[in-house]
Write a protein that holds these residues in place. Structure first.
Motif, PDB file in Angstrom:
ATOM      1  N   MET A 274      41.927  35.886  43.597  1.00  0.00           N
ATOM      2  CA  MET A 274      42.622  36.034  44.865  1.00  0.00           C
ATOM      3  C   MET A 274      42.556  37.484  45.325  1.00  0.00           C
ATOM      4  O   MET A 274      42.628  38.416  44.514  1.00  0.00           O
ATOM      5  CB  MET A 274      44.082  35.608  44.729  1.00  0.00           C
ATOM      6  CG  MET A 274      44.280  34.182  44.259  1.00  0.00           C
ATOM      7  SD  MET A 274      43.633  32.950  45.414  1.00  0.00           S
ATOM      8  CE  MET A 274      44.822  33.110  46.764  1.00  0.00           C
ATOM      9  N   ARG A 275      42.419  37.662  46.618  1.00  0.00           N
ATOM     10  CA  ARG A 275      42.501  38.988  47.233  1.00  0.00           C
ATOM     11  C   ARG A 275      43.882  39.123  47.869  1.00  0.00           C
ATOM     12  O   ARG A 275      44.276  38.309  48.705  1.00  0.00           O
ATOM     13  CB  ARG A 275      41.414  39.159  48.283  1.00  0.00           C
ATOM     14  CG  ARG A 275      41.483  40.483  49.038  1.00  0.00           C
ATOM     15  CD  ARG A 275      40.526  40.478  50.220  1.00  0.00           C
ATOM     16  NE  ARG A 275      40.664  41.704  51.006  1.00  0.00           N
ATOM     17  CZ  ARG A 275      40.119  41.867  52.214  1.00  0.00           C
ATOM     18  NH1 ARG A 275      39.414  40.866  52.756  1.00  0.00           N
ATOM     19  NH2 ARG A 275      40.295  43.007  52.874  1.00  0.00           N
ATOM     20  N   ILE A 276      44.609  40.166  47.461  1.00  0.00           N
ATOM     21  CA  ILE A 276      45.978  40.364  47.932  1.00  0.00           C
ATOM     22  C   ILE A 276      46.044  41.690  48.672  1.00  0.00           C
ATOM     23  O   ILE A 276      45.678  42.738  48.129  1.00  0.00           O
ATOM     24  CB  ILE A 276      46.973  40.364  46.757  1.00  0.00           C
ATOM     25  CG1 ILE A 276      46.887  39.032  45.991  1.00  0.00           C
ATOM     26  CG2 ILE A 276      48.390  40.616  47.237  1.00  0.00           C
ATOM     27  CD1 ILE A 276      47.667  39.019  44.697  1.00  0.00           C
TER      28      ILE A 276
ATOM     29  N   GLY B 271      44.370  38.616  34.671  1.00  0.00           N
ATOM     30  CA  GLY B 271      44.029  39.990  34.961  1.00  0.00           C
ATOM     31  C   GLY B 271      44.164  40.355  36.427  1.00  0.00           C
ATOM     32  O   GLY B 271      44.193  39.499  37.309  1.00  0.00           O
ATOM     33  N   MET B 272      44.250  41.643  36.694  1.00  0.00           N
ATOM     34  CA  MET B 272      44.326  42.141  38.073  1.00  0.00           C
ATOM     35  C   MET B 272      43.804  43.571  38.108  1.00  0.00           C
ATOM     36  O   MET B 272      43.776  44.265  37.095  1.00  0.00           O
ATOM     37  CB  MET B 272      45.765  42.114  38.591  1.00  0.00           C
ATOM     38  CG  MET B 272      46.739  42.901  37.738  1.00  0.00           C
ATOM     39  SD  MET B 272      48.268  43.338  38.591  1.00  0.00           S
ATOM     40  CE  MET B 272      47.689  44.625  39.690  1.00  0.00           C
ATOM     41  N   THR B 273      43.378  43.985  39.291  1.00  0.00           N
ATOM     42  CA  THR B 273      42.989  45.375  39.487  1.00  0.00           C
ATOM     43  C   THR B 273      43.207  45.769  40.930  1.00  0.00           C
ATOM     44  O   THR B 273      43.087  44.930  41.840  1.00  0.00           O
ATOM     45  CB  THR B 273      41.510  45.608  39.098  1.00  0.00           C
ATOM     46  OG1 THR B 273      41.238  46.995  39.016  1.00  0.00           O
ATOM     47  CG2 THR B 273      40.557  44.962  40.089  1.00  0.00           C
ATOM     48  N   ARG B 274      43.577  47.030  41.156  1.00  0.00           N
ATOM     49  CA  ARG B 274      43.671  47.565  42.517  1.00  0.00           C
ATOM     50  C   ARG B 274      42.334  48.197  42.872  1.00  0.00           C
ATOM     51  O   ARG B 274      41.803  49.005  42.120  1.00  0.00           O
ATOM     52  CB  ARG B 274      44.786  48.611  42.612  1.00  0.00           C
ATOM     53  CG  ARG B 274      44.924  49.209  44.016  1.00  0.00           C
ATOM     54  CD  ARG B 274      46.006  50.255  44.074  1.00  0.00           C
ATOM     55  NE  ARG B 274      45.705  51.446  43.286  1.00  0.00           N
ATOM     56  CZ  ARG B 274      44.984  52.479  43.731  1.00  0.00           C
ATOM     57  NH1 ARG B 274      44.449  52.443  44.938  1.00  0.00           N
ATOM     58  NH2 ARG B 274      44.793  53.535  42.955  1.00  0.00           N
TER      59      ARG B 274
ATOM     60  N   ASN C 274      43.425  47.045  48.053  1.00  0.00           N
ATOM     61  CA  ASN C 274      43.668  45.616  47.826  1.00  0.00           C
ATOM     62  C   ASN C 274      43.836  45.340  46.334  1.00  0.00           C
ATOM     63  O   ASN C 274      43.263  46.045  45.490  1.00  0.00           O
ATOM     64  CB  ASN C 274      42.498  44.775  48.339  1.00  0.00           C
ATOM     65  CG  ASN C 274      42.407  44.700  49.854  1.00  0.00           C
ATOM     66  OD1 ASN C 274      41.541  44.015  50.368  1.00  0.00           O
ATOM     67  ND2 ASN C 274      43.263  45.407  50.587  1.00  0.00           N
ATOM     68  N   VAL C 275      44.599  44.309  46.017  1.00  0.00           N
ATOM     69  CA  VAL C 275      44.748  43.864  44.634  1.00  0.00           C
ATOM     70  C   VAL C 275      43.928  42.589  44.451  1.00  0.00           C
ATOM     71  O   VAL C 275      44.037  41.651  45.249  1.00  0.00           O
ATOM     72  CB  VAL C 275      46.220  43.603  44.285  1.00  0.00           C
ATOM     73  CG1 VAL C 275      46.343  42.909  42.924  1.00  0.00           C
ATOM     74  CG2 VAL C 275      47.001  44.912  44.273  1.00  0.00           C
ATOM     75  N   PHE C 276      43.093  42.556  43.419  1.00  0.00           N
ATOM     76  CA  PHE C 276      42.351  41.351  43.056  1.00  0.00           C
ATOM     77  C   PHE C 276      42.999  40.764  41.803  1.00  0.00           C
ATOM     78  O   PHE C 276      43.219  41.473  40.816  1.00  0.00           O
ATOM     79  CB  PHE C 276      40.877  41.667  42.839  1.00  0.00           C
ATOM     80  CG  PHE C 276      40.170  42.012  44.116  1.00  0.00           C
ATOM     81  CD1 PHE C 276      39.651  41.009  44.921  1.00  0.00           C
ATOM     82  CD2 PHE C 276      40.050  43.328  44.533  1.00  0.00           C
ATOM     83  CE1 PHE C 276      39.014  41.314  46.113  1.00  0.00           C
ATOM     84  CE2 PHE C 276      39.417  43.653  45.718  1.00  0.00           C
ATOM     85  CZ  PHE C 276      38.902  42.647  46.515  1.00  0.00           C
TER      86      PHE C 276
ATOM     87  N   PRO D 285      38.956  32.346  34.424  1.00  0.00           N
ATOM     88  CA  PRO D 285      38.891  33.806  34.533  1.00  0.00           C
ATOM     89  C   PRO D 285      40.143  34.468  33.980  1.00  0.00           C
ATOM     90  O   PRO D 285      41.264  34.043  34.243  1.00  0.00           O
ATOM     91  CB  PRO D 285      38.749  34.045  36.038  1.00  0.00           C
ATOM     92  CG  PRO D 285      39.301  32.819  36.677  1.00  0.00           C
ATOM     93  CD  PRO D 285      39.029  31.693  35.730  1.00  0.00           C
ATOM     94  N   THR D 286      39.931  35.505  33.188  1.00  0.00           N
ATOM     95  CA  THR D 286      41.044  36.210  32.561  1.00  0.00           C
ATOM     96  C   THR D 286      41.174  37.656  32.999  1.00  0.00           C
ATOM     97  O   THR D 286      42.193  38.282  32.720  1.00  0.00           O
ATOM     98  CB  THR D 286      40.910  36.184  31.027  1.00  0.00           C
ATOM     99  OG1 THR D 286      39.647  36.772  30.667  1.00  0.00           O
ATOM    100  CG2 THR D 286      40.993  34.773  30.504  1.00  0.00           C
ATOM    101  N   ASP D 287      40.155  38.196  33.676  1.00  0.00           N
ATOM    102  CA  ASP D 287      40.282  39.579  34.127  1.00  0.00           C
ATOM    103  C   ASP D 287      39.288  39.843  35.240  1.00  0.00           C
ATOM    104  O   ASP D 287      38.265  39.167  35.370  1.00  0.00           O
ATOM    105  CB  ASP D 287      40.045  40.553  32.972  1.00  0.00           C
ATOM    106  CG  ASP D 287      40.801  41.868  33.147  1.00  0.00           C
ATOM    107  OD1 ASP D 287      41.390  42.069  34.238  1.00  0.00           O
ATOM    108  OD2 ASP D 287      40.807  42.670  32.215  1.00  0.00           O
TER     109      ASP D 287
END
Length: 229
Positions: A156-158, A128-131, A144-146, A184-186
């Motif tokens: 990760m913090r991107i 998973g990821m979120t902005r 940031n994208v997590f 972790p999946t999301d």
């Protein structure tokens, strides 16, 4: 291997389809679209007007989110022949590797080279990821994208910066769980600006090298991460 759906800023629903093939049939039984390549699809909210946003030979696109300008970013596994789990800028009409999947790539029209990822995170099984929206954690976190990593028990913090028509990115560890059975999946942003991390537990054992033995007794968890004042 479908993931989604995700509501886009243009009011369309998007979903990710892995490299396992699709076939869309209308109400009259006519095949309207089929293929074996991985794709990002979208449709109207009533299910009509299905279209392919982009695609290619990669194994498994997992999730998408959108920049403040409405551009699509997403996570994908096995972007390259020898792994490569990546953050990708999904451009409309774009065609992406893997280069060992020539038959998949041939399903698309293209006018140039296959498109690269924004960031290759390695053999981590991105999920998973979120902005991050708003400035509840300060302006440094805005946009940031997590990104969750199933294999490494991490978020990760991107950070992203414009580079021509796309982005360059830098990643750092943001959250790590000490247990090898945390997967972790999301990661989601809650209304108060905190982050929710979804840990699926230990039952899943297919396709990931750190999860070879099913452990149904290891239950899932939802963690909340707040800013430390």
């Amino acid at each position: 291997d479908i993931h989604g759906c995700f509501l886009g800023p243009n009011g369309r629903l998007y979903w990710c389809d892995g490299r396992h093939g699709h076939e869309f049939v209308d109400e009259q039984g006519q095949v309207r679209s089929q293929g074996k390549a991985a794709r990002i699809f979208s449709c109207r909210l009533d299910g009509s007007d299905i279209e392919s946003h982009c695609g290619g030979g990669m194994d498994n696109p997992v999730e998408v989110d959108f920049s403040a300008e409405g551009e699509m970013l997403g996570s994908v596994n096995l972007f390259y022949e020898k792994r490569g789990d990546c953050l990708v800028h999904w451009l409309y009409g774009g065609v992406y590797p893997r280069r060992d999947q020539e038959a998949m790539i041939a399903e698309f029209r293209r006018s140039g080279d296959l498109l690269p990822p924004v960031l290759d995170l390695g053999h981590v099984a991105v999920s998973g990821m979120t902005r991050y929206r708003g400035n509840q954690w300060g302006d440094a976190y805005r946009g940031n994208v997590f990104q969750t990593e199933f294999n490494t028990h991490k978020v990760m913090r991107i950070t992203l910066a414009r580079e021509g028509a796309t982005y360059r990115a830098a990643a750092e560890e943001f959250w790590t769980h000490p247990s090898p059975d945390c997967h972790p999946t999301d990661v989601l942003q809650d209304a108060d600006g905190s982050l929710l991390v979804i840990d699926t537990g230990g039952w899943f054992r297919n396709g990931c090298p750190t999860s070879q033995i099913a452990k149904p007794e290891i239950q899932g968890t939802i963690y909340r991460i707040r800013r430390h004042e």
